[in-house]
Scaffold this active site. Structure first.
Site, PDB file in Angstrom:
ATOM      1  N   LYS A 207      -3.848  35.858  -3.064  1.00  0.00           N
ATOM      2  CA  LYS A 207      -3.870  35.824  -1.722  1.00  0.00           C
ATOM      3  C   LYS A 207      -5.377  35.017  -1.370  1.00  0.00           C
ATOM      4  CE  LYS A 207      -1.278  40.177  -0.981  1.00  0.00           C
ATOM      5  NZ  LYS A 207      -1.034  41.318  -0.254  1.00  0.00           N
TER       6      LYS A 207
ATOM      7  N   PHE B 288       1.456  46.532  10.925  1.00  0.00           N
ATOM      8  CA  PHE B 288       0.513  45.441  10.409  1.00  0.00           C
ATOM      9  C   PHE B 288       1.062  43.994   9.931  1.00  0.00           C
ATOM     10  CE2 PHE B 288       2.686  48.032   6.944  1.00  0.00           C
ATOM     11  CZ  PHE B 288       3.016  46.801   6.219  1.00  0.00           C
TER      12      PHE B 288
ATOM     13  N   ARG C 215       2.582  45.636 -11.529  1.00  0.00           N
ATOM     14  CA  ARG C 215       2.157  46.510 -10.574  1.00  0.00           C
ATOM     15  C   ARG C 215       1.127  47.620 -11.144  1.00  0.00           C
ATOM     16  NH1 ARG C 215       4.352  45.617  -5.151  1.00  0.00           N
ATOM     17  NH2 ARG C 215       3.499  47.719  -4.961  1.00  0.00           N
TER      18      ARG C 215
ATOM     19  N   THR D 168      -1.623  49.475  -3.312  1.00  0.00           N
ATOM     20  CA  THR D 168      -1.774  48.751  -2.122  1.00  0.00           C
ATOM     21  C   THR D 168      -3.167  48.864  -1.658  1.00  0.00           C
ATOM     22  OG1 THR D 168       0.460  48.939  -1.764  1.00  0.00           O
ATOM     23  CG2 THR D 168      -0.716  48.012   0.022  1.00  0.00           C
TER      24      THR D 168
ATOM     25  N   ARG E 192      -7.176  45.501  -7.876  1.00  0.00           N
ATOM     26  CA  ARG E 192      -7.284  45.678  -6.370  1.00  0.00           C
ATOM     27  C   ARG E 192      -8.816  46.554  -6.266  1.00  0.00           C
ATOM     28  NH1 ARG E 192      -1.151  46.166  -4.446  1.00  0.00           N
ATOM     29  NH2 ARG E 192      -0.806  44.345  -3.517  1.00  0.00           N
TER      30      ARG E 192
ATOM     31  N   HIS F  43      -0.785  40.033  -4.571  1.00  0.00           N
ATOM     32  CA  HIS F  43       0.686  40.348  -4.472  1.00  0.00           C
ATOM     33  C   HIS F  43       1.142  40.460  -5.582  1.00  0.00           C
ATOM     34  CE1 HIS F  43       4.915  40.577  -3.062  1.00  0.00           C
ATOM     35  NE2 HIS F  43       5.236  39.674  -3.980  1.00  0.00           N
TER      36      HIS F  43
ATOM     37  N   GLU G 162      11.707  35.587  -4.796  1.00  0.00           N
ATOM     38  CA  GLU G 162      10.181  35.241  -4.262  1.00  0.00           C
ATOM     39  C   GLU G 162       9.615  34.042  -4.976  1.00  0.00           C
ATOM     40  OE1 GLU G 162       8.713  39.816  -3.031  1.00  0.00           O
ATOM     41  OE2 GLU G 162       7.804  38.701  -4.764  1.00  0.00           O
TER      42      GLU G 162
HETATM   43  P1  IDP Z   1       2.502  46.104  -1.883  1.00  0.00           P
HETATM   44  O1  IDP Z   1       1.517  44.419  -1.696  1.00  0.00           O
HETATM   45  O2  IDP Z   1       1.332  46.837  -2.740  1.00  0.00           O
HETATM   46  O3  IDP Z   1       3.728  45.682  -2.368  1.00  0.00           O
HETATM   47  P2  IDP Z   1       3.422  46.714   0.824  1.00  0.00           P
HETATM   48  O4  IDP Z   1       3.556  47.823   1.222  1.00  0.00           O
HETATM   49  O5  IDP Z   1       4.716  45.839   0.233  1.00  0.00           O
HETATM   50  O6  IDP Z   1       2.211  46.687  -0.389  1.00  0.00           O
HETATM   51  O7  IDP Z   1       2.822  45.611   1.761  1.00  0.00           O
HETATM   52  C1  IDP Z   1       2.633  44.222   1.629  1.00  0.00           C
HETATM   53  C2  IDP Z   1       1.201  43.774   2.419  1.00  0.00           C
HETATM   54  O8  IDP Z   1       1.236  43.991   3.410  1.00  0.00           O
HETATM   55  C3  IDP Z   1       0.365  44.575   1.393  1.00  0.00           C
HETATM   56  O9  IDP Z   1      -0.278  43.960   0.050  1.00  0.00           O
HETATM   57  C4  IDP Z   1      -1.018  44.560   2.281  1.00  0.00           C
HETATM   58  O10 IDP Z   1      -1.595  42.908   2.293  1.00  0.00           O
HETATM   59  C5  IDP Z   1      -0.461  44.536   3.609  1.00  0.00           C
HETATM   60  N1  IDP Z   1      -0.128  45.870   4.178  1.00  0.00           N
HETATM   61  C6  IDP Z   1       0.357  47.097   3.793  1.00  0.00           C
HETATM   62  N2  IDP Z   1       0.184  47.986   4.436  1.00  0.00           N
HETATM   63  C7  IDP Z   1      -0.800  47.558   5.281  1.00  0.00           C
HETATM   64  C8  IDP Z   1      -1.671  48.475   6.357  1.00  0.00           C
HETATM   65  O11 IDP Z   1      -1.516  49.759   6.418  1.00  0.00           O
HETATM   66  N3  IDP Z   1      -2.618  47.783   6.796  1.00  0.00           N
HETATM   67  C9  IDP Z   1      -2.860  46.462   6.931  1.00  0.00           C
HETATM   68  N4  IDP Z   1      -2.070  45.783   6.076  1.00  0.00           N
HETATM   69  C10 IDP Z   1      -1.306  46.578   5.256  1.00  0.00           C
HETATM   70 MG    MG Z   2       5.338  44.866  -1.730  1.00  0.00          MG
END
Ligand code: IDP
Ligand code: MG
Length: 140
Positions: A9, A57, A85, A91, A102, A115, A126
């Site tokens: 990212k 978000f 993962r 996350t 992370r 990601h 994707e």
């Molecule tokens: P992931 O990337 O671990 O799969 P997802 O729930 O799919 O997580 O969310 C996608 C992206 O959105 C996250 O990687 C993060 O950058 C952002 N994100 C997710 N939850 C939040 C939040 O609560 N606040 C701000 N950004 C968030």
């Molecule tokens: Mg995701």
């Protein structure tokens, strides 16, 4: 063999961590079968994360993902989706396991460096978002 799609990212690129993170990915046994540096627009970032459109978000996420260059890659390995993962961690970096990408490098739940696709089906969708067929080259 399975494939997953990752994106280093904009925070990863800004922090000059491209090499460190790819090193960690390769040492974990993943092969890079496609890679580029690109920059998402608000429109393309919004499309990539369309599944999160209703989340609070979403706007912040689209702004962040279009804030600078990123490095998408297609990775190949047995059990690639789940193993990747595990490698990147939760996350929210505060909840991520020790040694994960992370946990090591991310500042916040939003700006979390990397990601990883959540299923093989989504990985294929994707991958098609970033790469044309001729840009995808099996390693060996
Ligand atoms: P992931 O990337 O671990 O799969 P997802 O729930 O799919 O997580 O969310 C996608 C992206 O959105 C996250 O990687 C993060 O950058 C952002 N994100 C997710 N939850 C939040 C939040 O609560 N606040 C701000 N950004 C968030
Ligand atoms: Mg995701």
């Amino acid at each position: 063999m399975e494939r997953t799609l990752t994106i280093l990212k904009p925070d990863c690129v800004k922090k000059q961590l491209i090499g460190a993170v790819i090193n960690q990915i390769e040492r974990a046994g993943f092969r890079v079968v496609a890679m580029k540096k690109t920059r998402l627009t608000k429109e393309t970032a919004g499309e990539f994360y369309a599944v999160h459109r209703e989340r609070p978000f979403y706007g912040e996420l689209v702004d962040f993902m279009s804030s600078g260059p990123c490095v998408p890659m297609i990775l190949e390995k047995a059990n690639a989706v789940a193993d990747f993962r595990t490698l990147i961690g939760a996350t929210d970096p505060a909840e991520a396991a020790e040694g994960t990408v992370r946990k090591l490098y991310a500042d916040s739940k939003g700006e979390n460096i990397i990601h990883g696709s959540d299923s093989a089906e989504n990985a294929a969708v994707e991958a098609g978002f970033f790469f044309a067929a001729e840009e995808v080259v099996r390693s060996n």
